[in-house]
Scaffold this motif. Structure first.
Motif, PDB file in Angstrom:
ATOM      1  N   SER A 106       0.816  -1.226   0.000  1.00 13.03           N
ATOM      2  CA  SER A 106       0.000   0.000   0.000  1.00 13.03           C
ATOM      3  C   SER A 106       0.846   1.272   0.000  1.00 13.03           C
ATOM      4  O   SER A 106       0.493   2.260  -0.655  1.00 13.03           O
ATOM      5  N   ALA A 107       1.986   1.271   0.689  1.00 10.70           N
ATOM      6  CA  ALA A 107       2.833   2.467   0.723  1.00 10.70           C
ATOM      7  C   ALA A 107       3.441   2.746  -0.651  1.00 10.70           C
ATOM      8  O   ALA A 107       3.450   3.898  -1.116  1.00 10.70           O
ATOM      9  N   ARG A 108       3.941   1.714  -1.309  1.00 13.06           N
ATOM     10  CA  ARG A 108       4.526   1.910  -2.638  1.00 13.06           C
ATOM     11  C   ARG A 108       3.446   2.271  -3.661  1.00 13.06           C
ATOM     12  O   ARG A 108       3.687   3.063  -4.564  1.00 13.06           O
ATOM     13  N   ARG A 109       2.273   1.669  -3.520  1.00  8.94           N
ATOM     14  CA  ARG A 109       1.174   2.007  -4.423  1.00  8.94           C
ATOM     15  C   ARG A 109       0.829   3.493  -4.302  1.00  8.94           C
ATOM     16  O   ARG A 109       0.693   4.188  -5.304  1.00  8.94           O
ATOM     17  N   LEU A 110       0.708   3.970  -3.062  1.00  7.54           N
ATOM     18  CA  LEU A 110       0.403   5.381  -2.836  1.00  7.54           C
ATOM     19  C   LEU A 110       1.513   6.273  -3.396  1.00  7.54           C
ATOM     20  O   LEU A 110       1.246   7.292  -4.035  1.00  7.54           O
ATOM     21  N   ALA A 111       2.760   5.880  -3.192  1.00  9.91           N
ATOM     22  CA  ALA A 111       3.881   6.671  -3.700  1.00  9.91           C
ATOM     23  C   ALA A 111       3.827   6.759  -5.230  1.00  9.91           C
ATOM     24  O   ALA A 111       3.995   7.842  -5.804  1.00  9.91           O
ATOM     25  N   TRP A 112       3.585   5.631  -5.898  1.00 15.25           N
ATOM     26  CA  TRP A 112       3.514   5.651  -7.357  1.00 15.25           C
ATOM     27  C   TRP A 112       2.326   6.475  -7.852  1.00 15.25           C
ATOM     28  O   TRP A 112       2.447   7.215  -8.830  1.00 15.25           O
ATOM     29  N   VAL A 113       1.188   6.359  -7.193  1.00 17.35           N
ATOM     30  CA  VAL A 113       0.021   7.155  -7.600  1.00 17.35           C
ATOM     31  C   VAL A 113       0.339   8.642  -7.472  1.00 17.35           C
ATOM     32  O   VAL A 113       0.023   9.435  -8.365  1.00 17.35           O
ATOM     33  N   LEU A 114       0.985   9.022  -6.377  1.00 20.96           N
ATOM     34  CA  LEU A 114       1.356  10.430  -6.203  1.00 20.96           C
ATOM     35  C   LEU A 114       2.356  10.892  -7.257  1.00 20.96           C
ATOM     36  O   LEU A 114       2.248  12.000  -7.788  1.00 20.96           O
TER      37      LEU A 114
END
Length: 88
Positions: free
Chosen positions: A35-43
């Motif tokens: 979830s942290a990497r997903r959020l980082a990539w989305v941002l």
């Protein structure tokens, strides 16, 4: 600007928009990201626009790992063997 230039420019803009949307949806649905990497990539995709989408598509973990490929091959062999055994 002539008509052909407007059409070509519009096509380029639509292609970049499609790439951006594809990268964003792919990042949201990518099961290989926590979830942290997903959020980082989305941002990154949202804030850096086209460059962020291109970076995501080039370096994010979208391809299966070697272990996943071996597992899929083993499952296909098992399924094929089961089909042969059912015919016998």
């Amino acid at each position: 600007m002539n008509f052909l230039g407007i059409v070509f420019g519009g096509a380029v803009v639509l292609a970049l928009l499609a790439l951006w949307v594809y990268a964003l949806v792919s990042a949201i649905q990518n099961e290989r990201l926590d979830s942290a990497r997903r959020l980082a990539w989305v941002l990154v995709i949202l804030l850096v626009n086209g460059l962020g989408a291109l970076l995501y598509l080039l370096i994010a973990p979208n391809r299966p790992s070697a272990e996943e490929i071996r597992l899929a091959a083993a499952l296909r062999r098992r399924d094929a063997l089961q089909r042969v055994m059912r015919r016998a």
